[in-house]
Design an enzyme around this catalytic site. Structure first.
Site, PDB file in Angstrom:
ATOM      1  N   ASN A 177     -31.378  34.191  27.511  1.00 13.35           N
ATOM      2  CA  ASN A 177     -32.120  32.995  27.921  1.00 13.35           C
ATOM      3  C   ASN A 177     -31.836  32.547  29.346  1.00 13.35           C
ATOM      4  OD1 ASN A 177     -33.013  33.136  25.319  1.00 13.35           O
ATOM      5  ND2 ASN A 177     -32.028  31.260  24.642  1.00 13.35           N
TER       6      ASN A 177
ATOM      7  N   ASN B  16     -37.855  34.252  26.159  1.00  6.66           N
ATOM      8  CA  ASN B  16     -37.020  33.337  26.936  1.00  6.66           C
ATOM      9  C   ASN B  16     -36.362  33.990  28.145  1.00  6.66           C
ATOM     10  OD1 ASN B  16     -37.605  31.068  25.401  1.00  6.66           O
ATOM     11  ND2 ASN B  16     -36.008  31.547  23.922  1.00  6.66           N
TER      12      ASN B  16
END
Length: 187
Positions: A66, A112
């Site tokens: 992420n 992400n």
């Protein structure tokens, strides 16, 4: 110089998971080119490779998926690599397992790691190689699926997909990415 980034999560608990297929493709290239990723900078492991076709930097961000952009942007800045020479390899739920899809730009599509890279470099216009991991056949949380390990059935298919992604990266060192897209998206 091409900056070739494979996305994944660091740590033994994430090895052989669907989300780490980008790391696997980088490992294939590192093995082929006898270029171990034994250098670290900007929270990433990397190797600099001098090929007859040109110079390449192989990178595995160690930021966790992420936050991938926190590694990619500083690498681009430090090594003076423009967006046109960035290639990102990552997993895609919406492609069947092992299928490749190359693109020159696009949205993060819910990924992400790609969201982070786009946010940090400020553009969606860069080359990418998506490797299909498919969706589960049974109801399951997406995070459980992507962080799950490949089944015995999937393992050879995904190994072959990582090899083909590496082939596409090698082709991108010699040819315009649009030509590489036409070749590999047709397969």
């Amino acid at each position: 110089m091409k900056l070739i980034v494979g996305l994944g999560n660091p740590g033994r608990q994430y090895e052989q998971t669907r989300h780490n297929i980008g790391f696997h493709a980088i490992d294939v290239l590192a093995d082929r080119w006898n270029a171990p990723l034994n250098q670290t900078k900007f929270n990433g492991m990397y190797a600099t490779v001098h090929r007859p076709e040109g110079k390449a930097l192989l990178v595995k961000p160690l930021t966790y998926m992420n936050l991938s952009g926190e590694c990619v942007r500083p690498m681009m800045d430090y090594f003076d690599v423009p967006e046109d020479d960035l290639i990102v390899i990552y997993d895609d739920l919406d492609l069947s397992p092992g299928r490749l899809r190359l693109r020159q730009k696009g949205s993060p599509g819910g990924h992400n790691g790609m969201k982070s890279i786009i946010q940090h470099i400020g553009t969606r216009d860069f080359d990418r190689i998506r490797i299909g991991i498919g969706r589960p056949d049974v109801p399951m949380a997406v995070t459980d699926w992507v962080l799950g390990r490949f089944t015995d059935e999937e393992t050879p298919v995904m190994r072959e997909a990582a090899e083909r992604a590496a082939d596409a990266c090698e082709a991108a060192l010699k040819s315009p990415f649009i030509d590489v897209m036409n070749e590999f998206n047709a397969k």
